[in-house]
Design a protein around this motif. Sequence first.
Motif, PDB file in Angstrom:
ATOM      1  N   VAL A 106       0.869  -1.170   0.000  1.00 48.40           N
ATOM      2  CA  VAL A 106       0.000   0.000   0.000  1.00 48.40           C
ATOM      3  C   VAL A 106       0.908   1.222   0.000  1.00 48.40           C
ATOM      4  O   VAL A 106       1.634   1.464   0.965  1.00 48.40           O
ATOM      5  CB  VAL A 106      -0.933   0.031   1.228  1.00 48.40           C
ATOM      6  CG1 VAL A 106      -1.778   1.284   1.213  1.00 48.40           C
ATOM      7  CG2 VAL A 106      -1.795  -1.212   1.263  1.00 48.40           C
ATOM      8  N   ASP A 107       0.894   1.956  -1.091  1.00 47.71           N
ATOM      9  CA  ASP A 107       1.693   3.166  -1.222  1.00 47.71           C
ATOM     10  C   ASP A 107       0.831   4.349  -0.815  1.00 47.71           C
ATOM     11  O   ASP A 107       0.015   4.828  -1.598  1.00 47.71           O
ATOM     12  CB  ASP A 107       2.184   3.307  -2.659  1.00 47.71           C
ATOM     13  CG  ASP A 107       3.053   4.529  -2.864  1.00 47.71           C
ATOM     14  OD1 ASP A 107       3.384   5.206  -1.865  1.00 47.71           O
ATOM     15  OD2 ASP A 107       3.411   4.807  -4.017  1.00 47.71           O
ATOM     16  N   ALA A 108       1.028   4.816   0.425  1.00 43.63           N
ATOM     17  CA  ALA A 108       0.209   5.907   0.950  1.00 43.63           C
ATOM     18  C   ALA A 108       0.417   7.202   0.171  1.00 43.63           C
ATOM     19  O   ALA A 108      -0.418   8.100   0.237  1.00 43.63           O
ATOM     20  CB  ALA A 108       0.510   6.123   2.422  1.00 43.63           C
ATOM     21  N   SER A 109       1.504   7.293  -0.592  1.00 40.61           N
ATOM     22  CA  SER A 109       1.742   8.509  -1.371  1.00 40.61           C
ATOM     23  C   SER A 109       1.103   8.429  -2.762  1.00 40.61           C
ATOM     24  O   SER A 109       1.139   9.401  -3.509  1.00 40.61           O
ATOM     25  CB  SER A 109       3.243   8.769  -1.505  1.00 40.61           C
ATOM     26  OG  SER A 109       3.853   7.735  -2.246  1.00 40.61           O
TER      27      SER A 109
ATOM     28  N   LYS B 196      -8.945   9.383   1.014  1.00 35.55           N
ATOM     29  CA  LYS B 196      -7.680   8.740   0.666  1.00 35.55           C
ATOM     30  C   LYS B 196      -7.119   7.972   1.866  1.00 35.55           C
ATOM     31  O   LYS B 196      -6.707   6.825   1.731  1.00 35.55           O
ATOM     32  CB  LYS B 196      -6.676   9.787   0.183  1.00 35.55           C
ATOM     33  CG  LYS B 196      -5.359   9.201  -0.219  1.00 35.55           C
ATOM     34  CD  LYS B 196      -4.406  10.263  -0.728  1.00 35.55           C
ATOM     35  CE  LYS B 196      -3.045   9.658  -0.966  1.00 35.55           C
ATOM     36  NZ  LYS B 196      -2.088  10.626  -1.455  1.00 35.55           N
ATOM     37  N   GLN B 197      -7.120   8.580   3.041  1.00 34.25           N
ATOM     38  CA  GLN B 197      -6.589   7.914   4.232  1.00 34.25           C
ATOM     39  C   GLN B 197      -7.414   6.685   4.594  1.00 34.25           C
ATOM     40  O   GLN B 197      -6.868   5.657   4.989  1.00 34.25           O
ATOM     41  CB  GLN B 197      -6.519   8.869   5.420  1.00 34.25           C
ATOM     42  CG  GLN B 197      -5.824   8.265   6.633  1.00 34.25           C
ATOM     43  CD  GLN B 197      -4.406   7.796   6.329  1.00 34.25           C
ATOM     44  OE1 GLN B 197      -3.598   8.547   5.792  1.00 34.25           O
ATOM     45  NE2 GLN B 197      -4.105   6.547   6.635  1.00 34.25           N
TER      46      GLN B 197
ATOM     47  N   LYS C 141      -5.370   9.034  -5.066  1.00 28.34           N
ATOM     48  CA  LYS C 141      -6.609   8.403  -4.617  1.00 28.34           C
ATOM     49  C   LYS C 141      -7.147   7.443  -5.675  1.00 28.34           C
ATOM     50  O   LYS C 141      -7.668   6.376  -5.345  1.00 28.34           O
ATOM     51  CB  LYS C 141      -7.650   9.467  -4.273  1.00 28.34           C
ATOM     52  CG  LYS C 141      -8.903   8.880  -3.669  1.00 28.34           C
ATOM     53  CD  LYS C 141      -9.880   9.932  -3.208  1.00 28.34           C
ATOM     54  CE  LYS C 141     -11.131   9.276  -2.662  1.00 28.34           C
ATOM     55  NZ  LYS C 141     -12.123  10.242  -2.224  1.00 28.34           N
TER      56      LYS C 141
ATOM     57  N   VAL D 189      -6.320   3.913   2.304  1.00 26.65           N
ATOM     58  CA  VAL D 189      -5.033   3.349   2.736  1.00 26.65           C
ATOM     59  C   VAL D 189      -5.258   2.380   3.897  1.00 26.65           C
ATOM     60  O   VAL D 189      -4.760   1.247   3.883  1.00 26.65           O
ATOM     61  CB  VAL D 189      -4.049   4.477   3.141  1.00 26.65           C
ATOM     62  CG1 VAL D 189      -2.820   3.904   3.838  1.00 26.65           C
ATOM     63  CG2 VAL D 189      -3.642   5.282   1.923  1.00 26.65           C
ATOM     64  N   ASP D 190      -6.028   2.806   4.891  1.00 25.73           N
ATOM     65  CA  ASP D 190      -6.298   1.956   6.051  1.00 25.73           C
ATOM     66  C   ASP D 190      -7.044   0.681   5.652  1.00 25.73           C
ATOM     67  O   ASP D 190      -6.716  -0.414   6.114  1.00 25.73           O
ATOM     68  CB  ASP D 190      -7.109   2.714   7.103  1.00 25.73           C
ATOM     69  CG  ASP D 190      -6.339   3.892   7.703  1.00 25.73           C
ATOM     70  OD1 ASP D 190      -5.092   3.915   7.610  1.00 25.73           O
ATOM     71  OD2 ASP D 190      -6.997   4.794   8.251  1.00 25.73           O
TER      72      ASP D 190
ATOM     73  N   LEU E  61      -5.278   4.165  -5.446  1.00 29.95           N
ATOM     74  CA  LEU E  61      -5.722   3.443  -4.252  1.00 29.95           C
ATOM     75  C   LEU E  61      -7.111   2.859  -4.461  1.00 29.95           C
ATOM     76  O   LEU E  61      -7.396   1.731  -4.059  1.00 29.95           O
ATOM     77  CB  LEU E  61      -5.709   4.377  -3.038  1.00 29.95           C
ATOM     78  CG  LEU E  61      -4.336   4.887  -2.606  1.00 29.95           C
ATOM     79  CD1 LEU E  61      -4.486   5.986  -1.562  1.00 29.95           C
ATOM     80  CD2 LEU E  61      -3.466   3.762  -2.087  1.00 29.95           C
TER      81      LEU E  61
ATOM     82  N   LEU F 267      -7.064  -0.787   2.722  1.00 32.75           N
ATOM     83  CA  LEU F 267      -6.167  -1.647   1.946  1.00 32.75           C
ATOM     84  C   LEU F 267      -5.210  -2.397   2.855  1.00 32.75           C
ATOM     85  O   LEU F 267      -4.949  -3.578   2.644  1.00 32.75           O
ATOM     86  CB  LEU F 267      -5.399  -0.828   0.908  1.00 32.75           C
ATOM     87  CG  LEU F 267      -6.228  -0.361  -0.275  1.00 32.75           C
ATOM     88  CD1 LEU F 267      -5.469   0.689  -1.080  1.00 32.75           C
ATOM     89  CD2 LEU F 267      -6.619  -1.535  -1.155  1.00 32.75           C
ATOM     90  N   ARG F 268      -4.707  -1.727   3.861  1.00 31.78           N
ATOM     91  CA  ARG F 268      -3.813  -2.411   4.810  1.00 31.78           C
ATOM     92  C   ARG F 268      -4.548  -3.530   5.535  1.00 31.78           C
ATOM     93  O   ARG F 268      -4.009  -4.619   5.712  1.00 31.78           O
ATOM     94  CB  ARG F 268      -3.221  -1.404   5.789  1.00 31.78           C
ATOM     95  CG  ARG F 268      -2.175  -0.533   5.129  1.00 31.78           C
ATOM     96  CD  ARG F 268      -1.506   0.408   6.090  1.00 31.78           C
ATOM     97  NE  ARG F 268      -0.461   1.144   5.384  1.00 31.78           N
ATOM     98  CZ  ARG F 268      -0.138   2.396   5.624  1.00 31.78           C
ATOM     99  NH1 ARG F 268      -0.762   3.072   6.571  1.00 31.78           N
ATOM    100  NH2 ARG F 268       0.819   2.988   4.934  1.00 31.78           N
TER     101      ARG F 268
END
Length: 72
Positions: free
Chosen positions: A26-29, A52-53, A32, A56-57, A35, A59-60
């Motif tokens: 997961v590339d947080a950078s 977006k955050q 969107k 990320v969460d 992702l 996906l993790r």
Amino acid sequence: MPSAPRRSPATAQRNWIEAHNSAERVDASAGKEALYRQAARLGVRGRSSMTKQQLVDALRRANTRGTATART
């Protein structure tokens, strides 16, 4: 693949490969859109309304679940 799984029966080899290939990074950078596409591939529910955050969460969490499932 390490030598021990390589010498194992086909089922063991397949399980090893699935366990080690199931987690996508997961590339947080990443943007969107990227992702979102990754979330779609993993079947994350509710992704269209996530920030977006949150993507990320999610996906993790999805990667952690996928890895745990592949290892059982």
